[in-house]
Motif scaffolding. Structure first.
Motif, PDB file in Angstrom:
ATOM      1  N   ASP A 186      -4.011   0.210  -4.050  1.00 32.33           N
ATOM      2  CA  ASP A 186      -2.948   0.135  -5.232  1.00 32.33           C
ATOM      3  C   ASP A 186      -2.796   1.650  -5.928  1.00 32.33           C
ATOM      4  N   GLY A 187      -2.816   2.397  -5.154  1.00 26.71           N
ATOM      5  CA  GLY A 187      -2.823   3.908  -5.982  1.00 26.71           C
ATOM      6  C   GLY A 187      -1.462   4.135  -6.563  1.00 26.71           C
ATOM      7  N   LEU A 188      -1.171   4.929  -7.632  1.00 29.08           N
ATOM      8  CA  LEU A 188       0.057   4.882  -8.253  1.00 29.08           C
ATOM      9  C   LEU A 188       0.851   5.924  -7.499  1.00 29.08           C
ATOM     10  N   GLU A 189       1.847   5.791  -7.073  1.00 30.48           N
ATOM     11  CA  GLU A 189       2.733   6.625  -6.275  1.00 30.48           C
ATOM     12  C   GLU A 189       2.760   7.979  -7.259  1.00 30.48           C
ATOM     13  N   ARG A 190       3.095   9.096  -6.595  1.00 29.03           N
ATOM     14  CA  ARG A 190       2.888  10.323  -7.336  1.00 29.03           C
ATOM     15  C   ARG A 190       3.792  10.557  -8.393  1.00 29.03           C
ATOM     16  N   VAL A 191       3.573  10.947  -9.499  1.00 33.16           N
ATOM     17  CA  VAL A 191       4.559  10.966 -10.758  1.00 33.16           C
ATOM     18  C   VAL A 191       5.105  12.292 -10.509  1.00 33.16           C
ATOM     19  N   GLU A 192       6.616  11.978 -10.690  1.00 32.57           N
ATOM     20  CA  GLU A 192       7.226  13.323 -10.539  1.00 32.57           C
ATOM     21  C   GLU A 192       7.375  14.148 -11.740  1.00 32.57           C
TER      22      GLU A 192
END
Ligand code: NAD
Ligand code: G3P
Length: 352
Positions: free
Chosen positions: A14-20
Motif C-alpha cells: 500500500d505504498g504511497l504513489e510517488r509525490v510529484e
C-alpha cells in the motif's frame, strides 16, 4: 516470515504513489532538513521552499546551499526556493510548515487564499502561541479552517543530524489516521522511522514544553552545577511536563515516547539544541536580548515559557522548574536566584 519482511511487503503493497511536489513553508534549518530528507529519497520529485529572502533563494537555486542556516551541506538538485507563494504552492501535494510558532498566524493569513483546502499541512513547528495560548493544532485550523488536513510531526530530531542522514525517530500525529500513515510513508526511510498517533495534543504539548525544560537544563550547565543537578532537574521537569500534559489530555504513551521523553533527552542533553544553548548563556550571566540578537535561529522555548505560567494557573498544576524559566527569561530573577528558590522549596513526597 520475518516481521521486518512482513511489514516491508505490507508497506510496499500500500505504498504511497510517488509525490510529484512538496512545498516547504520557512527556509530555516528544519524546513530545509525535512525537505532534503524527501528530496534525497526522491520521495518527492520536487521540493520547493518558500522564503522571504531573495538572496537566500538565489544561493539555494544557484549554489544548492542554504548559506544562512546549513552552509556546510549541499542540497540535492531537486530542491529549489522561491519568494512567490503562488509558484511554491503550484502543484504541491503536501506542505511542510516550518515557520516559527509566533510567526505562523501572520504567515498563513498572508497566503491562505493560495492554499488549496485539501492540501495536507505537515507542521514541524514546536511551541505555543503567546498571544492566544494556542497550540499549532489550534492556530492552523483557526486560520485555514477546521477541514484543512493537518499532521503534526515531532520528536528528537536535530536538523543537522537529519541533514547528515543519521538515524532519526519522529512521530506523525493526526486525528486522521490514514493521513498520519501517508505522512509516515512519505518520510519513512532507512534513516528515518516515523511512528503514528492520534494524540495530537500530547505530541504538541510535549514538543512545546521540552523546549522550556531545555532552557532550564542549559542554565544548570551554564552555572556548572554538575551531573547530579542536571539529572535531578530533568527528572523534575519530566514530572512537570507529565502533570500538565496529562491534565491537557495527553496519553501516557506519548509522554514516555519519542515526542515526550525522547525529545526531552535530546534537547536537554544535546549541545545542538538552540533552547539549551540559550539556557547555557543565561547561566553564564549573559542577558537574554544579547543572546537572541546574536543568533539568526529561533529558540521557541523563550516565547513558550511565558505561556507555561498561564497554563499552570489554568490547570492548577505547580510547575516550579518550568515557571522558573519564565521568570528568568522575563528578567524577574537571575539564574542563580532560580536555583536557590527551587532548592529551598519545601521538601516533599514523590508525586505520581
Ligand atoms: N532546527 C531543528 O533542529 C528543529 C527540529 C525540529 C523542529 N524544529 C522546529 O521547526 C520550527 C522552525 O525551526 P527552524 O529550526 O527551522 O528555525 P530557524 O530559526 O532555523 O528558521 C526559521 C525560518 O522561519 C523563517 N521566518 C521567521 N519569521 C518568519 C515570518 N514572520 N514569516 C515567514 N517566515 C519567517 C525564517 O526566515 C527562517 O527561514 C520551530 O518551531 C522549531 O522548534 C526545529
Ligand atoms: O534546537 P532546539 O532546541 O529548537 O531543538 C530542536 C528540536 O526540537 C530537537 O528535537
Amino acid at each position: 516470515m520475518r516481521w521486518s519482511r512482513y511489514f516491508r511487503s505490507k508497506e510496499e503493497s500500500d505504498g504511497l504513489e510517488r509525490v510529484e511536489k512538496v512545498v516547504v513553508f520557512g527556509g530555516g534549518s528544519f524546513g530545509t532538513a525535512m525537505g532534503v530528507s524527501l528530496a534525497r529519497q526522491n520521495k518527492a520529485g520536487q521540493v520547493t521552499m518558500l522564503l522571504r529572502d531573495p538572496y537566500l533563494c538565489k544561493d539555494i537555486n544557484e549554489q544548492h546551499c542554504n548559506t544562512r542556516y546549513l552552509k556546510d551541506y549541499e542540497l540535492p538538485p531537486n530542491v529549489n526556493a522561491t519568494t512567490s507563494a503562488a509558484e511554491a504552492l503550484a502543484g504541491a501535494q503536501f506542505a511542510i510548515h516550518a515557520v516559527p510558532v509566533q510567526h505562523t498566524r501572520a504567515f498563513l493569513q498572508g497566503i491562505k487564499e493560495l492554499i488549496p483546502p485539501t492540501l495536507p499541512i505537515i507542521s514541524v513547528s514546536k511551541g505555543i502561541e503567546v498571544t492566544s495560548g494556542q497550540l499549532m493544532s489550534e492556530v492552523i485550523p483557526s486560520v485555514l479552517g477546521k477541514k484543512q488536513p493537518t499532521v503534526y510531526l515531532s520528536g528528537p530530531s536535530f536538523a543537522k543530524e537529519v541533514m547528515m542522514g543519521r538515524p532519526t525517530g519522529i512521530v506523525a500525529a493526526s486525528k486522521d489516521k490514514a493521513l498520519a500513515r501517508s505522512v509516515q510513508r512519505l518520510f519513512a526511510s532507512p534513516d528515518m522511522r516515523v511512528n503514528t498517533t492520534t494524540d495530537v495534543i500530547g505530541v504538541e504539548i510535549c514538543g512545546s514544553l521540552k523546549n522550556v525544560l531545555a532552557i532550564a537544563a542549559g542554565i544548570v550547565e551554564g552555572l556548572d552545577l554538575g551531573p547530579n543537578a542536571m539529572a535531578a532537574l530533568v527528572a523534575q521537569g519530566c514530572s512537570e511536563i507529565r502533570w500538565l500534559a496529562t491534565k491537557m489530555g495527553a496519553k501516557a504513551a506519548t509522554i514516555s515516547g519519542l515526542s515526550g521523553l525522547g525529545d526531552i533527552m535530546l534537547t536537554c542533553y544535546g549541545s545542538l539544541s538552540r533552547n539549551r544553548t540559550v539556557g547555557v548563556r543565561l547561566g553564564r550571566g549573559e542577558r537574554l536580548p544579547d543572546i537572541l540578537a546574536s543568533s539568526s535561529q529561533v529558540a521557541e522555548g523563550v516565547a513558550t515559557a511565558a505561556v507555561v505560567v498561564n497554563l499552570a494557573r489554568k490547570y492548577r498544576v505547580q510547575l516550579p522548574v518550568l515557571t522558573a524559566v519564565a521568570q528568568v527569561v522575563d528578567g524577574h530573577i537571575t539564574a542563580e536566584q532560580a536555583v536557590f528558590e527551587i532548592m529551598n522549596l519545601p521538601q516533599i513526597e514523590e508525586r505520581p
